[in-house]
Motif scaffolding. Structure first.
Motif, PDB file in Angstrom:
ATOM      1  N   ALA A  23      -4.630  -5.168  10.034  1.00  0.00           N
ATOM      2  CA  ALA A  23      -5.936  -4.803   9.499  1.00  0.00           C
ATOM      3  C   ALA A  23      -6.110  -3.285   9.484  1.00  0.00           C
ATOM      4  O   ALA A  23      -6.650  -2.720   8.533  1.00  0.00           O
ATOM      5  CB  ALA A  23      -7.047  -5.460  10.321  1.00  0.00           C
ATOM      6  N   ALA A  24      -5.638  -2.617  10.515  1.00  0.00           N
ATOM      7  CA  ALA A  24      -5.745  -1.161  10.593  1.00  0.00           C
ATOM      8  C   ALA A  24      -4.887  -0.486   9.527  1.00  0.00           C
ATOM      9  O   ALA A  24      -5.267   0.556   8.986  1.00  0.00           O
ATOM     10  CB  ALA A  24      -5.347  -0.676  11.979  1.00  0.00           C
ATOM     11  N   LEU A  25      -3.735  -1.066   9.226  1.00  0.00           N
ATOM     12  CA  LEU A  25      -2.867  -0.497   8.194  1.00  0.00           C
ATOM     13  C   LEU A  25      -3.489  -0.632   6.809  1.00  0.00           C
ATOM     14  O   LEU A  25      -3.290   0.222   5.956  1.00  0.00           O
ATOM     15  CB  LEU A  25      -1.490  -1.179   8.220  1.00  0.00           C
ATOM     16  CG  LEU A  25      -0.636  -0.861   9.438  1.00  0.00           C
ATOM     17  CD1 LEU A  25       0.605  -1.744   9.442  1.00  0.00           C
ATOM     18  CD2 LEU A  25      -0.241   0.602   9.475  1.00  0.00           C
ATOM     19  N   GLY A  26      -4.221  -1.683   6.594  1.00  0.00           N
ATOM     20  CA  GLY A  26      -4.908  -1.878   5.323  1.00  0.00           C
ATOM     21  C   GLY A  26      -4.021  -2.523   4.268  1.00  0.00           C
ATOM     22  O   GLY A  26      -2.802  -2.597   4.394  1.00  0.00           O
ATOM     23  N   ALA A  27      -4.662  -2.965   3.202  1.00  0.00           N
ATOM     24  CA  ALA A  27      -3.956  -3.679   2.134  1.00  0.00           C
ATOM     25  C   ALA A  27      -3.039  -2.756   1.335  1.00  0.00           C
ATOM     26  O   ALA A  27      -2.079  -3.216   0.724  1.00  0.00           O
ATOM     27  CB  ALA A  27      -4.971  -4.340   1.208  1.00  0.00           C
ATOM     28  N   GLY A  28      -3.316  -1.458   1.322  1.00  0.00           N
ATOM     29  CA  GLY A  28      -2.525  -0.530   0.531  1.00  0.00           C
ATOM     30  C   GLY A  28      -1.272  -0.014   1.222  1.00  0.00           C
ATOM     31  O   GLY A  28      -0.529   0.779   0.665  1.00  0.00           O
ATOM     32  N   TRP A  29      -0.999  -0.480   2.427  1.00  0.00           N
ATOM     33  CA  TRP A  29       0.155  -0.013   3.180  1.00  0.00           C
ATOM     34  C   TRP A  29       1.436  -0.543   2.553  1.00  0.00           C
ATOM     35  O   TRP A  29       1.596  -1.733   2.329  1.00  0.00           O
ATOM     36  CB  TRP A  29       0.053  -0.460   4.625  1.00  0.00           C
ATOM     37  CG  TRP A  29       1.189  -0.007   5.477  1.00  0.00           C
ATOM     38  CD1 TRP A  29       1.482   1.272   5.821  1.00  0.00           C
ATOM     39  CD2 TRP A  29       2.189  -0.818   6.093  1.00  0.00           C
ATOM     40  NE1 TRP A  29       2.602   1.306   6.624  1.00  0.00           N
ATOM     41  CE2 TRP A  29       3.057   0.035   6.800  1.00  0.00           C
ATOM     42  CE3 TRP A  29       2.424  -2.179   6.115  1.00  0.00           C
ATOM     43  CZ2 TRP A  29       4.139  -0.431   7.521  1.00  0.00           C
ATOM     44  CZ3 TRP A  29       3.505  -2.642   6.837  1.00  0.00           C
ATOM     45  CH2 TRP A  29       4.351  -1.768   7.526  1.00  0.00           C
ATOM     46  N   ASP A  30       2.346   0.358   2.244  1.00  0.00           N
ATOM     47  CA  ASP A  30       3.619   0.001   1.613  1.00  0.00           C
ATOM     48  C   ASP A  30       4.754   0.453   2.529  1.00  0.00           C
ATOM     49  O   ASP A  30       5.069   1.638   2.581  1.00  0.00           O
ATOM     50  CB  ASP A  30       3.728   0.660   0.249  1.00  0.00           C
ATOM     51  CG  ASP A  30       5.003   0.326  -0.492  1.00  0.00           C
ATOM     52  OD1 ASP A  30       5.821  -0.463   0.035  1.00  0.00           O
ATOM     53  OD2 ASP A  30       5.191   0.847  -1.603  1.00  0.00           O
ATOM     54  N   PRO A  31       5.378  -0.475   3.240  1.00  0.00           N
ATOM     55  CA  PRO A  31       6.423  -0.071   4.193  1.00  0.00           C
ATOM     56  C   PRO A  31       7.605   0.617   3.519  1.00  0.00           C
ATOM     57  O   PRO A  31       8.199   1.529   4.101  1.00  0.00           O
ATOM     58  CB  PRO A  31       6.845  -1.382   4.867  1.00  0.00           C
ATOM     59  CG  PRO A  31       6.315  -2.469   4.014  1.00  0.00           C
ATOM     60  CD  PRO A  31       5.164  -1.918   3.250  1.00  0.00           C
ATOM     61  N   LEU A  32       7.960   0.236   2.317  1.00  0.00           N
ATOM     62  CA  LEU A  32       9.063   0.895   1.616  1.00  0.00           C
ATOM     63  C   LEU A  32       8.716   2.340   1.274  1.00  0.00           C
ATOM     64  O   LEU A  32       9.557   3.238   1.387  1.00  0.00           O
ATOM     65  CB  LEU A  32       9.454   0.125   0.367  1.00  0.00           C
ATOM     66  CG  LEU A  32      10.049  -1.262   0.612  1.00  0.00           C
ATOM     67  CD1 LEU A  32      10.340  -1.960  -0.710  1.00  0.00           C
ATOM     68  CD2 LEU A  32      11.285  -1.178   1.462  1.00  0.00           C
TER      69      LEU A  32
END
Length: 79
Positions: free
Chosen positions: A26-35
């Motif tokens: 939740a803290a990372l958010g939906a826009g977090w892209d690990p790549l």
């Protein structure tokens, strides 16, 4: 002195671990892209080891040979 099984204290942390992981996501958010994060880290690493002078390059090569730093795709850090 022996312990009977009624005196054993156990805690199941499964639920707490699930809550912790959910909070991290939740803290990372939906826009977090690990790549994208990994690409950014690679760019930062490339920048960190670019433009080394001769002595710095020697030290870098020694650290790679000693397996303190990972071997890069190219043979020189500044390439």
């Amino acid at each position: 002195m022996s312990q009977d099984s009624s005196s054993v204290f156990e805690i199941d942390l499964t639920l707490d671990e699930t809550r912790r992981r959910a909070a991290v996501m939740a803290a990372l958010g939906a826009g977090w892209d690990p790549l994208e994060v990994m690409r950014g880290e690679q760019e930062a690493y490339d920048l960190l080891y670019s433009g080394l002078d001769e002595r710095q390059q020697e030290i870098y090569d020694m650290l790679v040979a000693a397996q303190v730093l990972p071997r890069r795709e190219s043979s020189r850090a500044a390439d």
